[in-house]
Design a protein around this motif. Structure first.
Motif, PDB file in Angstrom:
ATOM      1  N   PRO A 140      42.918 -11.974  15.688  1.00  0.00           N
ATOM      2  CA  PRO A 140      43.472 -13.327  15.560  1.00  0.00           C
ATOM      3  C   PRO A 140      42.831 -14.147  14.432  1.00  0.00           C
ATOM      4  N   ALA A 141      41.560 -13.878  14.153  1.00  0.00           N
ATOM      5  CA  ALA A 141      40.862 -14.666  13.129  1.00  0.00           C
ATOM      6  C   ALA A 141      41.264 -14.264  11.715  1.00  0.00           C
ATOM      7  N   VAL A 142      41.982 -13.143  11.596  1.00  0.00           N
ATOM      8  CA  VAL A 142      42.172 -12.535  10.278  1.00  0.00           C
ATOM      9  C   VAL A 142      43.581 -12.788   9.767  1.00  0.00           C
ATOM     10  N   SER A 143      43.664 -13.159   8.522  1.00  0.00           N
ATOM     11  CA  SER A 143      44.964 -13.377   7.899  1.00  0.00           C
ATOM     12  C   SER A 143      45.081 -12.462   6.682  1.00  0.00           C
ATOM     13  N   ARG A 177      47.068 -11.765   3.324  1.00  0.00           N
ATOM     14  CA  ARG A 177      48.013 -12.450   2.447  1.00  0.00           C
ATOM     15  C   ARG A 177      47.925 -11.950   1.007  1.00  0.00           C
ATOM     16  N   LEU A 199      44.603  -9.934   0.094  1.00  0.00           N
ATOM     17  CA  LEU A 199      43.358 -10.449   0.666  1.00  0.00           C
ATOM     18  C   LEU A 199      43.392 -10.403   2.192  1.00  0.00           C
ATOM     19  N   VAL A 204      41.692 -12.780   4.834  1.00  0.00           N
ATOM     20  CA  VAL A 204      40.963 -14.044   4.885  1.00  0.00           C
ATOM     21  C   VAL A 204      40.444 -14.248   6.300  1.00  0.00           C
ATOM     22  N   LEU A 205      39.137 -14.496   6.391  1.00  0.00           N
ATOM     23  CA  LEU A 205      38.461 -14.695   7.673  1.00  0.00           C
ATOM     24  C   LEU A 205      37.814 -16.072   7.677  1.00  0.00           C
ATOM     25  N   PRO A 206      37.296 -16.500   8.839  1.00  0.00           N
ATOM     26  CA  PRO A 206      36.760 -17.861   8.895  1.00  0.00           C
ATOM     27  C   PRO A 206      35.741 -18.175   7.795  1.00  0.00           C
ATOM     28  N   ARG A 261      34.875 -15.783   5.112  1.00  0.00           N
ATOM     29  CA  ARG A 261      34.845 -14.871   3.970  1.00  0.00           C
ATOM     30  C   ARG A 261      36.237 -14.412   3.591  1.00  0.00           C
ATOM     31  N   VAL A 262      36.316 -13.877   2.385  1.00  0.00           N
ATOM     32  CA  VAL A 262      37.560 -13.320   1.879  1.00  0.00           C
ATOM     33  C   VAL A 262      37.264 -11.892   1.431  1.00  0.00           C
ATOM     34  N   HIS A 302      40.917 -20.844   0.899  1.00  0.00           N
ATOM     35  CA  HIS A 302      40.132 -21.186   2.068  1.00  0.00           C
ATOM     36  C   HIS A 302      39.753 -22.646   1.993  1.00  0.00           C
ATOM     37  N   TYR A 332      43.897 -20.946   4.167  1.00  0.00           N
ATOM     38  CA  TYR A 332      43.332 -20.723   5.496  1.00  0.00           C
ATOM     39  C   TYR A 332      42.446 -21.919   5.854  1.00  0.00           C
ATOM     40  N   GLN A 349      39.708 -24.032   8.208  1.00  0.00           N
ATOM     41  CA  GLN A 349      38.659 -24.066   9.235  1.00  0.00           C
ATOM     42  C   GLN A 349      38.226 -25.505   9.446  1.00  0.00           C
ATOM     43  N   ARG A 363      43.238 -22.339  11.792  1.00  0.00           N
ATOM     44  CA  ARG A 363      42.883 -20.940  12.005  1.00  0.00           C
ATOM     45  C   ARG A 363      41.561 -20.742  12.711  1.00  0.00           C
ATOM     46  N   SER A 364      40.639 -21.704  12.568  1.00  0.00           N
ATOM     47  CA  SER A 364      39.267 -21.434  12.996  1.00  0.00           C
ATOM     48  C   SER A 364      38.516 -22.752  13.167  1.00  0.00           C
ATOM     49  N   PRO A 402      39.028 -18.418  16.639  1.00  0.00           N
ATOM     50  CA  PRO A 402      37.656 -18.003  16.380  1.00  0.00           C
ATOM     51  C   PRO A 402      36.710 -19.204  16.394  1.00  0.00           C
TER      52      PRO A 402
END
Lengths: 94, 368
Positions: free
Chosen positions: A19-22, A24, A33, A35-37, A39-40, B57, B84, B86, B108-109, B147
């Motif tokens: 769920p945290a991961v996108s 794109r 990419l 994309v995480l909370p 980091r990329v 981001h 994205y 946060q 998202r977060s 998250p």
């Protein structure tokens, strides 16, 4: 985080992005990419093509079969299973 | 001049208003008044432009971004721009309805600040009774399936509680716990005597983190932000000046990093006057310390210059009065003695026992 300690994927696993991961496409950099909370991750080669098939509906065999039909003769099965195992170890798919 | 690589991240300081008064706040000493904040439409335009030129981001931060009644609209604008989002929050003001609206807008977060494992100590550090609200906020975020990251700024007053802090984070279901040793700018610099830890405290804290990493095996990500006063190594601040990310302050001032407002002659541009792309590529402020051309010795010929970029410009300015000098945190800096005098065992500040009562200059408007 490493794959160490990650239990093996369950039988009939239907991989999906966490769920945290996108996932794109970045038009500016012409790159795919994750994309995480915080980091990329820039995806190389066929990584994004494989991950786009991880929709929670297709199981591992279906994903491998689809890729094999697109790339006849390529050694897809082992590579894809290993790649998705690593992605699961990172926690990016489940 | 060739165009700089596009920025990946935008720190959007939506407001400097905040119910908390943490003595290490990363906001500048001169806080932006609410009346000067960018409007909803202006933030939406910032997000549109940011997505257009490569930002993927955004940290929606403050102050406390939940004080912005239009936060969900700003999230929508970012999400529509392919960015994205946060939320970086104290948790105060986050209820079920608010979180549902933000999630529906595409949030998202969530990153939640935590001051201490003990509620009374946490509230004393924050200068506000906020701990109970944080606990509720963490539960809401987990229930919403988003998250959850925790951010703990570490200093003399909470380093000895690190074990209990990590336990809290694990109990609250955090995916990631950022253990951020205090970086001494602005409010933290003003409160340095009260916040600066001892080497012994840091040594014990490192052992605690290692023990937890072994125990957790990656189930919760523990991030240790190094205490650069103590390591003799400059941090690669912001991944380089104008290289990876940009900050937009509540009034639209664009900065290469949130602390750069402290540099007196930077003359930072404003998104009300210029496009983000112009600001990034052509403004004097974003080009001032970009690359290596500004460097002097020992940075200019140093083998580490492409790794640490000479360290932090704001720290160089804060400790030497000259932002173009080598970051004094680096053992190779001619000014490193300034840091050693503060951190060597035997120095009065370094030898001081943890002061449980704080004695802080709390962050508040007009405090600068």
């Amino acid at each position: 985080m490493t794959a160490a300690g990650t239990p093996p994927a369950p039988a009939g696993w239907r991989p999906a992005l966490a769920p945290a991961v996108s996932l794109r496409h970045d038009r500016v950099r012409d790159a795919d990419l994750l994309v995480l909370p915080e980091r990329v991750v820039v995806l190389r080669g066929s990584a994004a093509r494989i991950l786009r098939l991880c929709d929670g509906d297709r199981d591992l065999d279906t994903i491998v079969a689809e890729l094999e039909s697109r790339f006849p003769g390529a050694p897809v099965a082992d590579d894809v299973r290993a790649f998705l195992g690593r992605m699961r170890g990172e926690g990016w798919i489940r | 001049m060739t165009a700089a690589p596009r920025p990946w991240a935008l720190l959007a300081e939506l407001t400097h208003g905040c119910p908390l008064h943490c003595p290490y706040c990363s906001n500048p000493l001169e806080l932006v008044r609410r009346s000067r904040e960018l409007s909803t439409a202006e933030w939406a335009e910032v997000m549109r432009q940011a997505g257009e030129f490569g930002v993927v981001h955004t940290h929606l931060s403050g102050g406390e971004p939940l004080l912005r009644g239009d936060l969900a609209e700003i999230v929508t604008a970012a999400e529509s721009a392919g960015i994205y989002t946060q939320l970086v929050t104290s948790g105060v003001g986050l209820d079920d309805a608010r979180l549902a609206a933000l999630a529906a807008a595409g949030l998202r977060s969530v990153q939640l600040s935590v001051q201490h494992a003990d509620p009374a100590a946490a509230d004393r550090i924050a200068g506000h009774r906020a701990f109970a609200a944080k606990e509720r906020a963490a539960a809401l975020v987990r229930a919403a399936g988003l998250p959850l990251g925790l951010n703990v700024v570490l200093h003399r007053d909470n380093l000895d509680a690190l074990d209990a802090l990590i336990q809290r984070g694990v109990d609250w279901g955090a995916d990631r716990i950022e253990l951020a040793n205090t970086q001494f700018y602005g409010w933290a610099l003003r409160n340095r005597d009260a916040l600066l830890p001892t080497r012994d405290q840091l040594g014990r804290a490192r052992e605690t983190v290692q023990r937890w990493r072994d125990r957790l095996g990656g189930a919760t990500d523990l991030v240790w932000v190094v205490p650069d006063y103590f390591d003799g190594v400059a941090k690669p601040c912001m991944g380089g000046w104008g290289a990876v990310s940009l900050t937009v302050a509540p009034d639209g001032t664009a900065l290469p990093c949130p602390a750069a407002a402290s540099l007196p002659d930077l003359d930072p541009p404003n998104v009300r006057d210029h496009s983000l792309e112009w600001i990034w590529d052509h403004s004097g402020a974003f080009n001032r310390y970009r690359g290596e051309g500004w460097m002097r010795e020992p940075c200019r010929t140093c083998s580490r210059r492409a790794e640490d970029f000479g360290g932090c410009r704001c720290q160089a300015y804060a400790l030497t009065g000259d932002a173009a000098r080598t970051d004094p945190a680096c053992a190779l800096s001619p000014d490193h003695g300034v840091i050693r005098a503060l951190t060597d065992t035997g120095h009065p500040a370094a030898a001081a026992t943890p002061a449980p009562t704080g004695g802080y200059a709390y962050r508040k408007p007009g405090g600068g």
